[in-house]
Design a protein around this motif. Structure first.
Motif, PDB file in Angstrom:
ATOM      1  N   PRO A 143       0.826  -1.290   0.138  1.00 56.20           N
ATOM      2  CA  PRO A 143       0.051  -0.078   0.036  1.00 56.20           C
ATOM      3  C   PRO A 143       1.134   1.239   0.112  1.00 56.20           C
ATOM      4  O   PRO A 143       0.247   2.369  -0.038  1.00 56.20           O
ATOM      5  N   TRP A 144       2.241   1.017  -0.009  1.00 55.27           N
ATOM      6  CA  TRP A 144       3.079   2.406   0.249  1.00 55.27           C
ATOM      7  C   TRP A 144       3.950   2.252  -1.241  1.00 55.27           C
ATOM      8  O   TRP A 144       4.148   1.188  -1.845  1.00 55.27           O
ATOM      9  N   ASP A 192      18.644   0.943   2.075  1.00 57.44           N
ATOM     10  CA  ASP A 192      18.108   2.131   1.327  1.00 57.44           C
ATOM     11  C   ASP A 192      17.464   3.013   2.023  1.00 57.44           C
ATOM     12  O   ASP A 192      16.264   2.682   2.613  1.00 57.44           O
ATOM     13  N   ASN A 193      17.536   4.212   2.058  1.00 57.45           N
ATOM     14  CA  ASN A 193      16.963   5.131   2.675  1.00 57.45           C
ATOM     15  C   ASN A 193      15.545   5.572   2.258  1.00 57.45           C
ATOM     16  O   ASN A 193      14.591   5.801   3.094  1.00 57.45           O
ATOM     17  N   ILE A 218       9.809   4.050   4.908  1.00 56.69           N
ATOM     18  CA  ILE A 218       8.387   3.609   4.956  1.00 56.69           C
ATOM     19  C   ILE A 218       8.335   2.471   6.289  1.00 56.69           C
ATOM     20  O   ILE A 218       7.159   2.071   6.423  1.00 56.69           O
ATOM     21  N   ALA A 219       9.359   2.251   7.103  1.00 57.25           N
ATOM     22  CA  ALA A 219       9.361   1.364   8.206  1.00 57.25           C
ATOM     23  C   ALA A 219       8.102   1.705   9.002  1.00 57.25           C
ATOM     24  O   ALA A 219       7.529   0.787   9.494  1.00 57.25           O
ATOM     25  N   ASP A 242       2.479  -5.376  10.045  1.00 59.20           N
ATOM     26  CA  ASP A 242       3.579  -6.453  10.572  1.00 59.20           C
ATOM     27  C   ASP A 242       4.549  -6.919   9.772  1.00 59.20           C
ATOM     28  O   ASP A 242       5.153  -8.020   9.574  1.00 59.20           O
ATOM     29  N   ILE A 243       5.134  -5.730   9.456  1.00 61.21           N
ATOM     30  CA  ILE A 243       6.614  -5.837   8.347  1.00 61.21           C
ATOM     31  C   ILE A 243       7.535  -4.759   9.332  1.00 61.21           C
ATOM     32  O   ILE A 243       7.474  -3.770   9.349  1.00 61.21           O
ATOM     33  N   LEU A 244       8.656  -5.650   9.520  1.00 64.72           N
ATOM     34  CA  LEU A 244       9.681  -4.912  10.105  1.00 64.72           C
ATOM     35  C   LEU A 244      10.820  -4.551   8.961  1.00 64.72           C
ATOM     36  O   LEU A 244      11.229  -5.399   8.177  1.00 64.72           O
TER      37      LEU A 244
END
Length: 138
Positions: free
Chosen positions: A85-86, A112-113, A118-119, A126-128
């Motif tokens: 979604p990003w 990669d910055n 997006i972190a 639920d994505i690190l």
């Protein structure tokens, strides 16, 4: 254990530069103790990057790197990959976000910055996303 996606810069540290910071990660993926995933598009990205003159890798070394990574990583079919979604500012890195999104819960290790920005949004899914080479231990 969560699936782990490694972006191209991390793979360069592991297979080209033998970066000491990535030694535990390299050991874990070579031994097969963590589930690492790739897709056809991520393999194309790696092949494109390591073929650049900057790295001074002959064709045999490039082929060896690709073969080693393909023998380690579980290949995930990206023909029907869900779009994250990003959107990443760097379109070449979008495939890593999409793959992690498809595999969630997952860990995406990247330097990669544009990906790291997006972190916080990815954490809600639920994505690190991290630059920590040892995040696979979490």
């Amino acid at each position: 254990m969560k699936p782990v996606v490694l972006d191209t810069n991390i793979l360069l540290d592991i297979f080209v530069f033998n970066d000491e910071r990535a030694s535990n990660l390299k050991k874990a993926i070579v031994e097969g103790s963590i589930p690492v995933f790739a897709s056809q598009q991520t393999l194309f990205e790696l092949a494109d990057v390591i073929s650049r003159p900057l790295f001074k890798l002959d064709e045999a070394r490039q082929a060896a790197i690709l073969q080693q990574w393909q023998s380690i990583a579980k290949l995930h079919d990206d023909s029907n990959l869900a779009n994250a979604p990003w959107q990443c500012q760097d379109s070449d890195d979008q495939i890593f976000l999409d793959l992690a999104y498809e595999l969630r819960p997952a860990i995406l290790i990247s330097k990669d910055n544009a990906v790291l920005q997006i972190a916080s949004r990815a954490a809600q899914e639920d994505i690190l996303i991290t630059s920590d080479y040892n995040a696979f231990r979490l």
